[in-house]
Design an enzyme around this catalytic site. Structure first.
Site, PDB file in Angstrom:
ATOM      1  CD  GLU A 195      -2.987  -1.138   2.253  1.00 39.24           C
ATOM      2  OE1 GLU A 195      -2.924  -0.218   3.102  1.00 39.24           O
ATOM      3  OE2 GLU A 195      -3.864  -2.011   2.269  1.00 39.24           O
ATOM      4  CD  GLU A 252      -3.768  -5.891   4.207  1.00 39.33           C
ATOM      5  OE1 GLU A 252      -2.531  -5.861   3.985  1.00 39.33           O
ATOM      6  OE2 GLU A 252      -4.371  -4.980   4.772  1.00 39.33           O
TER       7      GLU A 252
END
Length: 852
Positions: free
Chosen positions: A473, A546
């Protein structure tokens, strides 16, 4: 090295190890002339001596002293930085704490691994404003950082003696991980600094050591700045090692075994790096491969390599291995490479490398293949954090955590978001768990590349590691800079390894920036964008790096905003996420998705969600809580990740005083054909089970019992019952293992339950439970820590007591070095006590460094 395109690396039928064998086997910077010419294979492999001499790798976990310093006050930081001339002399730390005669008798005696942050009192923000408050919440309300300079620095000291026989040897310290920015001082000399809290590092101390005398080792650790938005501990939270070698030796992580599986067996390519930190010499390398049973399978002798003083080189050896035992999830077979370096006919170094033989392949349409068989990745993301110990997780506790998830049906582990402890990877290699290993810093700057190289070099022989992740991220993931950085990191990984693909965990901006650089596209959440991405980029493999982020509190079945608890039904999740059922149903139905990693396997300190205010110190994301007690979602995964094993789980409990006549949502997780629910003997009907879904009834509460009958092929095969519990009457106590090694490191994980007179769990019991240990037959052990899984608990982790939470609490017992038996007793006022006996078996001596 020629570029390996994604098509060549992933979309062909060739296996990754095959491609790896084609890479350069001489490390960068080493003249090709230093590679050994063709070698010979011994007809009958000679036996390998059992001892590891002449190399010594000695553990330095004992004998440490610890004291807090002060990040903002030199006078309270043992004089560090009190004088602007601290660094005026060459490498001499003038602070008194570095002197051999410094008096540290008032410092605390500690054993590694050690996390000082877990023992700090919980604290709220000192500064006003939402940002300061959230910063504290994300760190689990532990007082670290600029708001708390007096508890953000720690000092470690220990002394040790080096015998006169070490003269002429090369000496180094190896650190598995230090949180966070550290200064290493030996005998007053600054010998190293390291700014990563997770990447391992090595320090050559030969020039600074006192051979034949006492040595003073001092380490200053500054945890003011962190690297994560969750709790990450502080201090020497992983082991430290003293390594002694001859001048001619294999450097740290200096061996690499590539394997290519063939129809008739496997071809091994062994690269051995050499360092000669002494006079010019001819070095001879013998490589012996031991099979999973410890028997010599093949042996190779390379012609001598002439290395001048302080030169490095490498040899490359190739050999076929007939009928290899492949490493797989079901049978994780491990081989051992024994590397012997000889000078003048005498063995001067012996180096052991564990490895496995298997093939990996990612396909853009059919997903992931292990040894040619399709495997759906059923993974969890995990931090290094556990109740009772914080970040200072003992080796055995790492294995326990892996075992708990494997029992659930998980076959993969994502290390989030950092290189893990070696013990964690040892467990995954041994137990058959795939690992997506992630570097902490997505950057091509020197520090970022150094951390990446250390991770890859350390773990490239591990069969469990099947993906390298270069980031999570990241803000620059979708930019041109992100693409350039990713390309540089990818080149480095290919140069160092070349047998595994790289990925990065993206949360949005899919297809942009670094996306085309990746071998496997990593998706964090965003289920609604996955199909569109696959349609736009049909040749790029994909994996869920994720997923889920379901929030639930163990044993809670209604919203309790006042206490900051979330119901344990699979219904609650942040706006970016999904339920366990939603994500897995989605991924399981799409063959082009390789599988995914649920966020998270275990609860962890910090990042409290959905409650981010005091006193919520722990996340609610875990499938298991911080102690390892399973939540109800554990059984959803258990049902559908182990479909060959019939499973039936009925919840919630059936003890609801004061709610008579009120509707209760009754759920069942099962992989059978159908389930019938009974309430006090009356059937509420049978329901068919839909793949990857749960069953649900609405039942008015009345005391008694609910019972689920599970059917397969028309036959009742499983039954589970929940009965109304009576008043708390007794404790029960169990251990994950009752036979342990008396090596000073082994641990047993204990579970204490509050039960009624019939042995039924009392679901709302919160008794204060006290643990004591008594030595029987000479055995010795200590209570390492306690926990209960309550995300709002402010009780200490290192204490002999803990309140039960929803009827449960736990303790960790660590063995001493004396064999025998110990009895652990759990007591609570008004309840019958419980005991468990642990057998401590004699262990082989552990090579370690004693005090001076």
């Amino acid at each position: 090295m020629p570029d390996l395109t994604r098509r060549r690396l992933l979309a062909t039928a060739a296996t990754l190890p095959t491609l790896g064998a084609a890479l350069s086997t001489v490390p960068a910077g080493v003249p090709s002339a230093m590679a050994a010419p063709a070698q010979s294979a011994a007809a009958s492999p000679a036996p390998v001596p059992a001892d590891l001499a002449p190399r010594e790798r000695l553990r330095m976990n004992d004998g440490w002293r610890f004291h807090l310093g002060h990040a903002a006050d030199p006078l309270q930081d043992f004089g560090f930085g009190a004088d602007r001339s601290t660094y005026a002399k060459s490498g001499d730390l003038s602070a008194p704490v570095a002197k051999a005669d410094f008096d540290d008798k008032d410092w605390a005696a500690v054993t590694l691994p050690h996390d000082w942050a877990v023992d700090l009192p919980f604290a709220q923000a000192r500064l006003p404003g939402k940002e300061a408050a959230e910063a504290m919440a994300y760190q689990g309300f532990k007082p670290l950082g600029r708001q708390f300079p007096e508890t953000s620095v720690g000092w470690y000291r220990r002394t040790f003696t080096l015998p006169a026989s070490d003269a002429g040897r090369r000496l180094s310290l190896e650190f598995d991980g230090v949180a966070r920015n550290c200064l290493v001082v030996l005998n007053g000399f600054i010998v190293a600094t390291n700014e990563s809290g997770y990447a391992p590092f090595r320090v050559d101390i030969t020039d600074f050591a006192n051979i034949g005398g006492a040595n003073t080792l001092v380490i200053r650790v500054d945890a003011t700045l962190g690297e994560a938005w969750s709790y990450e501990g502080a201090g020497l939270y992983r082991p430290v090692w003293l390594v002694k070698t001859a001048p001619a030796h294999v450097p740290q992580w200096g061996t690499f075994v590539r394997s290519t599986v063939t129809p008739g067996g496997a071809d091994l390519t062994i690269t051995t790096e050499l360092a000669n930190e002494g006079p010019a010499a001819d070095l001879t390398v013998r490589s012996t491969v031991l099979d999973p049973d410890g028997k010599a399978a093949v042996q190779l002798d390379a012609p001598p390599v002439a290395l001048g003083a302080w030169e490095t080189g490498a040899v490359t050896q190739a050999v076929p291995l007939p009928a290899p035992a492949l490493w797989s999830l079901e049978a994780p077979k491990l081989y051992t490479l024994v590397t012997e370096v000889s000078v003048g006919g005498a063995v001067v170094d012996r180096y052991h490398t564990s490895f496995g033989i298997r093939t990996l392949r990612f396909d853009a349409n059919e997903g992931f293949f292990l040894n040619g068989r399709p495997v759906k990745v059923k993974g969890t993301c995990n931090h290094q954090d556990h109740a009772g110990v914080g970040f200072a997780v003992p080796d055995r506790l790492h294995a326990y955590r892996v075992e708990r998830l494997k029992e659930m049906g998980a076959n993969a582990w994502r290390t989030t978001h950092h290189p893990p402890a070696p013990a964690l990877l040892d467990a995954c290699d041994r137990l058959g768990i795939l690992v997506m290993e992630e570097t902490r810093q997505m950057s091509s700057n020197p520090e970022g590349m150094s951390q990446l190289e250390r991770m890859v070099r350390r773990d490239r022989n591990r069969p469990s590691v099947f993906l390298w992740s270069i980031g999570n991220e990241e803000i620059h993931r979708g930019t041109e800079q992100g693409a350039r950085i990713a390309a540089s990191m990818k080149r480095a990984v290919y140069r160092l390894d070349g047998t595994r693909p790289i990925t990065e965990a993206f949360n949005g901006k899919f297809g942009q920036g670094a996306s085309p650089v990746l071998d496997v596209m990593g998706f964090n959440y965003y289920l609604d964008e996955i199909d569109a991405f696959h349609a736009r980029f049909p040749n790029q493999p994909m994996i869920g790096t994720e997923t889920a982020s379901t929030v639930c509190t163990r044993g809670v079945y209604a919203h309790d905003d006042a206490r900051h608890y979330v119901p344990a039904y699979d219904t609650e999740y942040p706006k970016w996420a999904s339920t366990a059922e939603q994500w897995w149903t989605f991924y399981d139905s799409r063959p082009f998705l390789s599988g995914g990693f649920a966020w998270t396997g275990f609860d962890y300190r910090g990042e409290p969600t959905p409650f981010i205010d005091w006193p919520n110190t722990v996340s609610n994301f875990g499938i298991l809580d911080l102690c390892g007690f399973p939540k109800d979602n554990y059984h959803y995964y258990r049902a559908w990740w182990r479909p060959d094993q019939p499973h039936l789980h009925l919840f919630p409990h059936w003890t609801w005083p004061g709610r008579e006549g009120q509707d209760i949502a009754v759920w069942c997780h099962s992989n059978l054909d159908a389930v019938e629910l009974f309430v006090n003997g009356r059937s509420l009907g049978r329901k068919d089970v839909t793949r990857n879904r749960h069953l649900e009834w609405t039942v008015p509460y009345q005391p008694g019992a609910i019972e689920a009958h599970g059917y397969k092929d028309g036959r009742r095969v499983l039954t589970q019952r929940q009965e109304t519990a009576g008043p708390a009457h007794a404790l029960t106590l169990s251990a994950d293992r009752v036979k342990l090694l008396a090596d000073g490191d082994d641990v047993a994980v204990l579970s204490a339950s509050v039960v009624d007179a019939k042995g039924r769990l009392v679901p709302d019991a919160d008794h204060l439970v006290t643990f004591t240990i008594a030595s029987l037959e000479g055995g010795g052990a200590r209570l390492l820590g306690v926990g209960n899984g309550d995300p709002t608990s402010l009780e200490p982790d290192h204490a002999p007591y803990r309140k039960a939470f929803k009827g449960l609490c736990g303790a960790i017992v660590q063995t001493g070095k004396q064999a025998g038996t110990v009895r652990v007793t759990a007591k609570a006022e008004g309840l019958k006590a419980a005991t468990v006996e642990l057998s401590l078996e004699k262990a082989a001596p552990v090579a370690s460094v004693g005090p001076a």
